[in-house]
Design an enzyme around this catalytic site. Structure first.
Site, PDB file in Angstrom:
ATOM      1  N   SER A 230      -2.482   7.796  13.473  1.00  0.00           N
ATOM      2  CA  SER A 230      -2.744   8.438  12.183  1.00  0.00           C
ATOM      3  C   SER A 230      -4.230   8.600  11.903  1.00  0.00           C
ATOM      4  O   SER A 230      -4.609   9.317  10.978  1.00  0.00           O
ATOM      5  CB  SER A 230      -2.115   7.618  11.055  1.00  0.00           C
ATOM      6  OG  SER A 230      -2.685   6.319  11.010  1.00  0.00           O
ATOM      7  N   ASN A 301      -5.650  12.132   5.990  1.00  0.00           N
ATOM      8  CA  ASN A 301      -6.205  10.808   5.698  1.00  0.00           C
ATOM      9  C   ASN A 301      -7.692  10.874   5.371  1.00  0.00           C
ATOM     10  O   ASN A 301      -8.188  10.086   4.564  1.00  0.00           O
ATOM     11  CB  ASN A 301      -5.957   9.853   6.866  1.00  0.00           C
ATOM     12  CG  ASN A 301      -4.530   9.346   6.889  1.00  0.00           C
ATOM     13  OD1 ASN A 301      -3.777   9.546   5.937  1.00  0.00           O
ATOM     14  ND2 ASN A 301      -4.144   8.696   7.963  1.00  0.00           N
TER      15      ASN A 301
END
Length: 393
Positions: A230, A301
């Site tokens: 991620s 993110n």
């Protein structure tokens, strides 16, 4: 541009409204700056934040609705009042609306989804990817470290499918068929017969590099190997596998069977056929793909965690409280969750780890993990997963 919620006549409520406005405007400004860098098109950034965070609109949609001139004026005011460079309006904020950034490629015509998918890992993400593929009719081999881990993964997928049935998202027969398509085990040998293998182990570069060294030796030369990281560098994680033209990043969002977004990350030597295969798999799974450069945090993110960290620091300073900030963001800007409810949902420990990776990569103050977050994790506050967090418990 004061949020629409009427402050309840208290100084703290008014402070929360002001903090909410600063958080959201800073987030919008960061998105414009990311576009200015050429990381992604406006359309892709909007898609990424809508589907990756469940927002009603992306940052450029919000800017268009609020008015670029108005957003610019408010940022200038915030910059003058705070001296915070995060409020210095990005160059592209008042630029003409035609998009100058790179857009994700269209889904490849004629590219076939893998006939068999391999998933390496046994946690929530590994099980979620396997379930999503199996529900789409793709046979899956899920390989865990040990037989007991494989059994736990099977139990987790079975439970998730049962919840889908109870919520009307699948029939009992659909669930049974999906579970039957997944072969759970601890023997990695069946991965050699998979066309595409997704690594979904711990978010640790050293661990991932060890995994890819093994996958490179085991999997067929033409197989596409993907990491589900991620926030780590895809190139660094996958390099030991060799075959650089067949390596990609596939960042699924949790829960993978439900969330529609996948960030597709191209390595420095990733070839067109590997990207086409990855896109075809995502298409078969009903996912929307947004392409991201191989940068720490990718798109979602990178934008999300600066906003979350700034929210925590506002509470640290005593400018707001978690409940009031969430209420102001939700009612004033239409976000489904305020920053503190979202932190609880993601997990405070996971959020801390991602911020540490982002801060190490960029050394920006916005990514420095707030003291309050570190203290919360040290005290065992992890969010929804253990019932104790900023807004949970």
């Amino acid at each position: 541009m004061t949020p629409g919620r009427k402050a309840a006549g208290t100084a703290l409520a008014e402070q929360c409204d002001a903090v909410a406005e600063a958080l959201v405007l800073g987030h919008l400004n960061r998105a414009v700056a990311l576009h200015d860098e050429g990381a992604a098109s406006r359309a892709d950034l909007d898609t990424a934040m809508r589907l990756g965070c469940g927002l009603p609109e992306g940052p450029f949609g919000a800017i268009d609705r609020l008015g670029p001139d108005r957003v610019h004026r408010r940022l200038v005011t915030l910059l003058a009042r705070t001296g915070d460079p995060a409020f210095a309006p990005a160059a592209g904020l008042l630029a003409a609306r035609p998009d100058a950034g790179p857009a994700s490629a269209a889904d490849p015509v004629g590219a076939a989804a893998p006939a068999r998918l391999g998933v390496l890992g046994s946690g929530t993400m590994a099980g979620g990817i396997a379930e999503a593929a199996a529900r789409a009719g793709v046979p899956v081999v899920l390989v865990a470290r040990a037989p007991e881990s494989a059994q736990r993964a099977r139990t987790g997928v079975d439970g998730s499918l049962d919840r889908a049935v109870r919520r009307g998202r699948a029939t009992r027969q659909d669930a049974a068929d999906a579970l039957a398509r997944i072969r759970f085990g601890a023997d990695p040998a069946p991965l050699a017969d998979c066309d595409l293998v997704v690594e979904a182990v711990a978010e640790d570069e050293r661990v991932k590099r060890e995994v890819f060294a093994r996958l490179g030796a085991l999997c067929a030369p033409g197989a596409v190997l993907a990491t589900s990281t991620s926030s780590l560098s895809v190139a660094r994680c996958t390099e030991p596998a060799g075959r650089p033209e067949r390596l990609v990043g596939l960042h699924f969002f949790n829960p993978a069977p439900v969330m529609r977004l996948v960030e597709l990350v191209r390595g420095p030597a990733t070839g067109g056929p590997a990207l086409a295969a990855a896109r075809a798999l995502c298409g078969r799974l009903g996912k929307t793909v947004v392409e991201s450069p191989d940068r720490t945090g990718f798109l979602v993110n990178y934008l999300l965690f600066a906003y979350l960290a700034r929210a925590v620091r506002a509470v640290e300073r005593g400018d707001a409280d978690p409940a009031g900030t969430d209420a102001a963001v939700e009612s004033g800007f239409g976000f489904p969750l305020g920053p503190f409810a979202l932190l609880d949902t993601i997990g405070l420990d996971v959020s801390l780890a991602i911020l540490e990776q982002l801060h190490e990569a960029y050394r920006e103050p916005d990514f420095e993990p707030p003291r309050l977050l570190r203290e919360a994790v040290a005290q065992g506050l992890l969010g929804r997963k253990n019932g104790r967090g900023f807004r949970t418990g």
